[in-house]
Write a protein that holds these residues in place. Structure first.
Motif, PDB file in Angstrom:
ATOM      1  N   GLY A 120      -4.519 -16.555 -16.101  1.00 39.16           N
ATOM      2  CA  GLY A 120      -4.138 -15.455 -15.215  1.00 39.16           C
ATOM      3  C   GLY A 120      -4.132 -14.126 -15.944  1.00 39.16           C
ATOM      4  O   GLY A 120      -4.627 -13.106 -15.429  1.00 39.16           O
ATOM      5  N   ILE A 121      -3.594 -14.127 -17.154  1.00 35.66           N
ATOM      6  CA  ILE A 121      -3.586 -12.899 -17.960  1.00 35.66           C
ATOM      7  C   ILE A 121      -5.018 -12.485 -18.296  1.00 35.66           C
ATOM      8  O   ILE A 121      -5.360 -11.297 -18.286  1.00 35.66           O
ATOM      9  CB  ILE A 121      -2.743 -13.102 -19.237  1.00 35.66           C
ATOM     10  CG1 ILE A 121      -1.272 -13.269 -18.858  1.00 35.66           C
ATOM     11  CG2 ILE A 121      -2.921 -11.949 -20.203  1.00 35.66           C
ATOM     12  CD1 ILE A 121      -0.388 -13.704 -20.001  1.00 35.66           C
ATOM     13  N   ALA A 122      -5.879 -13.452 -18.579  1.00 37.17           N
ATOM     14  CA  ALA A 122      -7.285 -13.152 -18.874  1.00 37.17           C
ATOM     15  C   ALA A 122      -7.976 -12.546 -17.653  1.00 37.17           C
ATOM     16  O   ALA A 122      -8.787 -11.620 -17.787  1.00 37.17           O
ATOM     17  CB  ALA A 122      -8.006 -14.409 -19.326  1.00 37.17           C
ATOM     18  N   ALA A 123      -7.636 -13.039 -16.454  1.00 35.92           N
ATOM     19  CA  ALA A 123      -8.239 -12.491 -15.236  1.00 35.92           C
ATOM     20  C   ALA A 123      -7.808 -11.044 -15.015  1.00 35.92           C
ATOM     21  O   ALA A 123      -8.629 -10.190 -14.656  1.00 35.92           O
ATOM     22  CB  ALA A 123      -7.850 -13.352 -14.028  1.00 35.92           C
ATOM     23  N   VAL A 124      -6.535 -10.752 -15.245  1.00 35.53           N
ATOM     24  CA  VAL A 124      -6.052  -9.371 -15.097  1.00 35.53           C
ATOM     25  C   VAL A 124      -6.713  -8.469 -16.132  1.00 35.53           C
ATOM     26  O   VAL A 124      -7.103  -7.323 -15.825  1.00 35.53           O
ATOM     27  CB  VAL A 124      -4.511  -9.333 -15.217  1.00 35.53           C
ATOM     28  CG1 VAL A 124      -3.996  -7.903 -15.320  1.00 35.53           C
ATOM     29  CG2 VAL A 124      -3.862 -10.049 -14.048  1.00 35.53           C
ATOM     30  N   THR A 125      -6.873  -8.988 -17.362  1.00 34.43           N
ATOM     31  CA  THR A 125      -7.518  -8.199 -18.418  1.00 34.43           C
ATOM     32  C   THR A 125      -8.985  -7.930 -18.070  1.00 34.43           C
ATOM     33  O   THR A 125      -9.490  -6.829 -18.299  1.00 34.43           O
ATOM     34  CB  THR A 125      -7.405  -8.935 -19.769  1.00 34.43           C
ATOM     35  OG1 THR A 125      -6.040  -9.234 -20.018  1.00 34.43           O
ATOM     36  CG2 THR A 125      -7.936  -8.089 -20.903  1.00 34.43           C
ATOM     37  N   ALA A 126      -9.661  -8.919 -17.513  1.00 35.18           N
ATOM     38  CA  ALA A 126     -11.058  -8.724 -17.114  1.00 35.18           C
ATOM     39  C   ALA A 126     -11.156  -7.742 -15.958  1.00 35.18           C
ATOM     40  O   ALA A 126     -12.119  -6.967 -15.862  1.00 35.18           O
ATOM     41  CB  ALA A 126     -11.680 -10.059 -16.731  1.00 35.18           C
ATOM     42  N   ARG A 174      -9.390  -5.205 -15.595  1.00 32.88           N
ATOM     43  CA  ARG A 174      -9.261  -3.868 -16.189  1.00 32.88           C
ATOM     44  C   ARG A 174     -10.483  -3.510 -17.042  1.00 32.88           C
ATOM     45  O   ARG A 174     -10.468  -2.514 -17.762  1.00 32.88           O
ATOM     46  CB  ARG A 174      -8.002  -3.808 -17.056  1.00 32.88           C
ATOM     47  CG  ARG A 174      -6.740  -3.933 -16.249  1.00 32.88           C
ATOM     48  CD  ARG A 174      -5.540  -3.827 -17.142  1.00 32.88           C
ATOM     49  NE  ARG A 174      -4.321  -3.967 -16.369  1.00 32.88           N
ATOM     50  CZ  ARG A 174      -3.123  -4.076 -16.881  1.00 32.88           C
ATOM     51  NH1 ARG A 174      -2.977  -4.063 -18.195  1.00 32.88           N
ATOM     52  NH2 ARG A 174      -2.072  -4.197 -16.122  1.00 32.88           N
ATOM     53  N   ARG A 175     -11.516  -4.314 -16.966  1.00 34.87           N
ATOM     54  CA  ARG A 175     -12.797  -4.109 -17.643  1.00 34.87           C
ATOM     55  C   ARG A 175     -12.688  -4.158 -19.174  1.00 34.87           C
ATOM     56  O   ARG A 175     -13.377  -3.439 -19.889  1.00 34.87           O
ATOM     57  CB  ARG A 175     -13.451  -2.801 -17.191  1.00 34.87           C
ATOM     58  CG  ARG A 175     -13.755  -2.801 -15.711  1.00 34.87           C
ATOM     59  CD  ARG A 175     -14.825  -1.796 -15.409  1.00 34.87           C
ATOM     60  NE  ARG A 175     -15.109  -1.807 -13.975  1.00 34.87           N
ATOM     61  CZ  ARG A 175     -16.118  -2.466 -13.438  1.00 34.87           C
ATOM     62  NH1 ARG A 175     -16.924  -3.167 -14.183  1.00 34.87           N
ATOM     63  NH2 ARG A 175     -16.326  -2.412 -12.145  1.00 34.87           N
ATOM     64  N   ARG A 176     -11.831  -4.999 -19.646  1.00 37.56           N
ATOM     65  CA  ARG A 176     -11.745  -5.283 -21.089  1.00 37.56           C
ATOM     66  C   ARG A 176     -12.236  -6.716 -21.287  1.00 37.56           C
ATOM     67  O   ARG A 176     -11.464  -7.638 -21.525  1.00 37.56           O
ATOM     68  CB  ARG A 176     -10.307  -5.125 -21.578  1.00 37.56           C
ATOM     69  CG  ARG A 176      -9.815  -3.711 -21.443  1.00 37.56           C
ATOM     70  CD  ARG A 176      -8.442  -3.567 -22.011  1.00 37.56           C
ATOM     71  NE  ARG A 176      -7.999  -2.190 -21.873  1.00 37.56           N
ATOM     72  CZ  ARG A 176      -6.740  -1.829 -21.849  1.00 37.56           C
ATOM     73  NH1 ARG A 176      -5.797  -2.737 -21.960  1.00 37.56           N
ATOM     74  NH2 ARG A 176      -6.422  -0.571 -21.727  1.00 37.56           N
ATOM     75  N   PHE A 177     -13.550  -6.884 -21.191  1.00 40.96           N
ATOM     76  CA  PHE A 177     -14.143  -8.207 -21.133  1.00 40.96           C
ATOM     77  C   PHE A 177     -14.051  -8.958 -22.463  1.00 40.96           C
ATOM     78  O   PHE A 177     -13.865 -10.171 -22.465  1.00 40.96           O
ATOM     79  CB  PHE A 177     -15.597  -8.112 -20.660  1.00 40.96           C
ATOM     80  CG  PHE A 177     -15.722  -7.547 -19.281  1.00 40.96           C
ATOM     81  CD1 PHE A 177     -15.264  -8.255 -18.192  1.00 40.96           C
ATOM     82  CD2 PHE A 177     -16.286  -6.298 -19.075  1.00 40.96           C
ATOM     83  CE1 PHE A 177     -15.369  -7.746 -16.909  1.00 40.96           C
ATOM     84  CE2 PHE A 177     -16.402  -5.778 -17.805  1.00 40.96           C
ATOM     85  CZ  PHE A 177     -15.930  -6.495 -16.711  1.00 40.96           C
ATOM     86  N   LEU A 178     -14.200  -8.272 -23.567  1.00 41.94           N
ATOM     87  CA  LEU A 178     -14.112  -8.942 -24.866  1.00 41.94           C
ATOM     88  C   LEU A 178     -12.713  -9.504 -25.085  1.00 41.94           C
ATOM     89  O   LEU A 178     -12.547 -10.657 -25.511  1.00 41.94           O
ATOM     90  CB  LEU A 178     -14.484  -7.951 -25.987  1.00 41.94           C
ATOM     91  CG  LEU A 178     -14.579  -8.531 -27.387  1.00 41.94           C
ATOM     92  CD1 LEU A 178     -15.672  -9.598 -27.452  1.00 41.94           C
ATOM     93  CD2 LEU A 178     -14.853  -7.438 -28.393  1.00 41.94           C
ATOM     94  N   LYS A 179     -11.706  -8.697 -24.773  1.00 38.47           N
ATOM     95  CA  LYS A 179     -10.326  -9.157 -24.915  1.00 38.47           C
ATOM     96  C   LYS A 179     -10.036 -10.283 -23.920  1.00 38.47           C
ATOM     97  O   LYS A 179      -9.337 -11.253 -24.245  1.00 38.47           O
ATOM     98  CB  LYS A 179      -9.368  -7.986 -24.706  1.00 38.47           C
ATOM     99  CG  LYS A 179      -7.952  -8.284 -25.084  1.00 38.47           C
ATOM    100  CD  LYS A 179      -7.116  -7.029 -25.077  1.00 38.47           C
ATOM    101  CE  LYS A 179      -5.707  -7.338 -25.554  1.00 38.47           C
ATOM    102  NZ  LYS A 179      -4.881  -6.143 -25.598  1.00 38.47           N
ATOM    103  N   ALA A 180     -10.566 -10.206 -22.718  1.00 35.12           N
ATOM    104  CA  ALA A 180     -10.382 -11.249 -21.710  1.00 35.12           C
ATOM    105  C   ALA A 180     -11.012 -12.564 -22.158  1.00 35.12           C
ATOM    106  O   ALA A 180     -10.443 -13.643 -21.948  1.00 35.12           O
ATOM    107  CB  ALA A 180     -10.963 -10.808 -20.381  1.00 35.12           C
ATOM    108  N   ALA A 181     -12.173 -12.492 -22.780  1.00 33.71           N
ATOM    109  CA  ALA A 181     -12.832 -13.709 -23.278  1.00 33.71           C
ATOM    110  C   ALA A 181     -12.012 -14.350 -24.389  1.00 33.71           C
ATOM    111  O   ALA A 181     -11.872 -15.581 -24.466  1.00 33.71           O
ATOM    112  CB  ALA A 181     -14.230 -13.374 -23.778  1.00 33.71           C
ATOM    113  N   ARG A 182     -11.432 -13.524 -25.257  1.00 28.21           N
ATOM    114  CA  ARG A 182     -10.590 -14.035 -26.338  1.00 28.21           C
ATOM    115  C   ARG A 182      -9.330 -14.697 -25.771  1.00 28.21           C
ATOM    116  O   ARG A 182      -8.931 -15.779 -26.217  1.00 28.21           O
ATOM    117  CB  ARG A 182     -10.233 -12.894 -27.290  1.00 28.21           C
ATOM    118  CG  ARG A 182      -9.615 -13.375 -28.575  1.00 28.21           C
ATOM    119  CD  ARG A 182      -9.443 -12.254 -29.581  1.00 28.21           C
ATOM    120  NE  ARG A 182     -10.743 -11.697 -29.951  1.00 28.21           N
ATOM    121  CZ  ARG A 182     -11.027 -10.401 -29.976  1.00 28.21           C
ATOM    122  NH1 ARG A 182     -10.126  -9.516 -29.653  1.00 28.21           N
ATOM    123  NH2 ARG A 182     -12.233  -9.982 -30.317  1.00 28.21           N
TER     124      ARG A 182
END
Length: 136
Positions: free
Chosen positions: A16-22, A24-32
């Motif tokens: 869920g946190i990764a989805a929110v991060t993605a 916000r267009r921070r895809f590298l951080k979302a993938a991590r």
């Protein structure tokens, strides 16, 4: 069962946190974050969590760990006592007779080479005076 449920909940929260991060267009951080979130789920599916929880909650396993720790302490203690005893008595495996080094010293030579190995190299009266001054 409880450990598996907790791991699945942690994975769901991480995803869920990764989805929110993605979002916000921070895809590298979302993938991590996604990679870290999938680790507990992978551990549950491979059975590692069940195996670990089986080890942690069995008293026989902890008794075994205690016996291993006791044997390690006994081995370490006996080695320390053995080393201390060998160094104090001078009869250890590497001990050398005191007369064995006499030819290397030049036989009956005088001066610093003729002095026994344990003898002090100089007078320590100045050091003793400083120690007495400080009450030691």
């Amino acid at each position: 069962m409880l450990a598996e449920t907790i791991c699945c909940a942690v994975s769901a929260a991480g995803l869920g946190i990764a989805a929110v991060t993605a979002y916000r267009r921070r895809f590298l951080k979302a993938a991590r974050i996604t990679a870290y979130a999938l680790v507990p789920l992978g551990l549950v599916l491979t059975g590692v969590v069940e195996w670990l929880s089986g080890i942690v909650f069995q008293p026989a396993v902890w008794i075994g760990f205690g016996l291993l720790a006791l044997s390690w302490v006994l081995l370490a203690t006996t080695r320390a006592v053995e080393r201390r005893g060998a160094g104090a008595s001078g009869k250890g495996p590497g001990a050398v007779a005191p007369a064995a080094s006499a030819p290397a010293l030049g036989g009956g030579a005088t001066g610093p080479a003729a002095r026994p190995q344990g003898a002090p190299a100089e007078d320590f009266s100045d050091i003793e005076a400083i120690l007495k001054k400080h009450g030691i």
